[in-house]
Motif scaffolding. Structure first.
Motif, PDB file in Angstrom:
ATOM      1  N   PHE A   6      31.628  37.623  -6.726  1.00 10.34           N
ATOM      2  CA  PHE A   6      32.087  36.656  -5.731  1.00 10.34           C
ATOM      3  C   PHE A   6      32.205  35.281  -6.380  1.00 10.34           C
ATOM      4  N   VAL A   7      33.102  34.453  -5.860  1.00  9.26           N
ATOM      5  CA  VAL A   7      33.326  33.134  -6.439  1.00  9.26           C
ATOM      6  C   VAL A   7      33.157  32.073  -5.362  1.00  9.26           C
ATOM      7  N   ASN A   8      32.269  31.102  -5.621  1.00  4.35           N
ATOM      8  CA  ASN A   8      32.096  29.968  -4.720  1.00  4.35           C
ATOM      9  C   ASN A   8      33.363  29.106  -4.774  1.00  4.35           C
ATOM     10  N   LYS A   9      34.020  28.926  -3.659  1.00  2.00           N
ATOM     11  CA  LYS A   9      35.301  28.222  -3.646  1.00  2.00           C
ATOM     12  C   LYS A   9      35.158  26.737  -3.991  1.00  2.00           C
ATOM     13  N   ASN A  10      33.982  26.172  -3.756  1.00  2.00           N
ATOM     14  CA  ASN A  10      33.779  24.748  -4.041  1.00  2.00           C
ATOM     15  C   ASN A  10      33.428  24.495  -5.499  1.00  2.00           C
ATOM     16  N   THR A  11      32.545  25.333  -6.048  1.00  2.00           N
ATOM     17  CA  THR A  11      32.066  25.115  -7.423  1.00  2.00           C
ATOM     18  C   THR A  11      32.727  26.025  -8.441  1.00  2.00           C
ATOM     19  N   GLN A  12      33.417  27.077  -7.949  1.00  2.00           N
ATOM     20  CA  GLN A  12      34.034  28.080  -8.811  1.00  2.00           C
ATOM     21  C   GLN A  12      32.995  28.858  -9.625  1.00  2.00           C
TER      22      GLN A  12
END
Length: 285
Positions: A168-174
């Motif tokens: 999974f990828v955090n959309k804010n921090t990538q």
């Protein structure tokens, strides 16, 4: 259409209308239609009419006979409004014909209403969500935080056996992270990294990329962790939850020695909060 025109089409009648059961189905130059729609009797007018071409299909006499005799046609290739092909069939509804796309089902049922789970383009949805008057809103999205949720992963979740999923990828921090599927207070599918309480310091145990770690690692220096792999076995969410709740795994896993020998192993929290790997038979003695 006049009465004379209908009589001229008598030889083109295909059978009794599958909707009203009174009129006969007649082929005109633009559709297959019930004679009671063309020539209403009393206050009743049948609504059956089926264009000669619809949903990308050239409708044939044989298809109409299938509708009359069986209430549905064989599966065939159809097209939606955007021109995308799909497999489906025509069937008889309460007021005429309907289109029933072929659906792929999961070996699972909706946890809210017991309906069948259907694969859709946006996720794994309860069949009762897909009707014109939906009675259920349940769906497992198939794309969350830049990661695709596959059929096996969705099925495991629906069977009450969710596991840790990576990528999974955090959309804010990538930043890439790992988590498992669960349900929020509103019933929607959400991700969670919380798995239990640290036996060493009482902090929260979280899913990490390489291990299950204590949340106090950076704050207080707690080094308790459970690695994601032992002896060739991928540590599951249930493994770790059992370990944290009971101090040891309740079910052994199959591990492998350096020589490839199969071993039955459990994990146990030692007296110094270290993770011990114990042979299952030896442990049971």
């Amino acid at each position: 259409m006049t009465t004379d025109a209908i009589m001229e089409n008598k030889d083109r009648e295909l059978g009794l209308c599958p909707v009203c059961g009174h009129g006969h189905i007649i082929k005109t130059n633009r559709d297959y239609v019930c004679s009671d729609r063309l020539r209403p009797s009393g206050n009743y007018s049948c609504r059956f009419s089926m264009p000669l071409r619809t949903h990308g299909v050239n409708v044939t006499d044989d298809m109409i006979r299938q509708l009359i005799q069986h209430g549905k046609t064989d599966l065939m290739e159809m097209c939606n409004q955007d021109g995308f092909p799909y497999q489906g069939r025509f069937a008889i509804g309460s007021n005429g014909y309907v289109v029933k796309p072929e659906m792929k089902t999961l070996d699972a049922v909706c946890p809210d209403c017991g309906g069948q789970i259907i694969m859709t383009r946006s996720g794994y949805a309860c069949i009762n969500k897909l009707s014109h008057n939906p009675t259920c809103d349940f769906i497992v999205p198939n794309y969350i935080c830049d990661r695709f949720i596959n059929e096996a992963e969705a099925t495991a979740f629906l069977h009450g056996e969710p596991d840790v999923l990576d990528g999974f990828v955090n959309k804010n921090t990538q930043v890439t992270f790992s988590a498992y599927l669960t349900r929020g207070e509103d019933g929607k599918i959400v991700l969670s990294s919380k798995i239990g309480i640290c036996p060493h310091c009482g902090g929260r145990m979280l899913v990490g990329v390489k291990a299950f770690n204590c949340s106090n690692y950076k704050k207080d220096g707690c080094e308790f962790k459970v690695w994601k792999h032992y002896y060739g076995h991928k540590t599951t969410l249930r493994d770790v939850q059992n370990l944290l709740e009971y101090g040891e795994m309740t079910t052994p896993f199959e591990g492998y020695s350096a020589n490839g020998h199969i071993q039955r192993i459990i994990l146990k929290v030692g007296s110094k909060c270290e993770i011990q790997t114990l042979p299952y038979k030896e442990h049971k003695k």
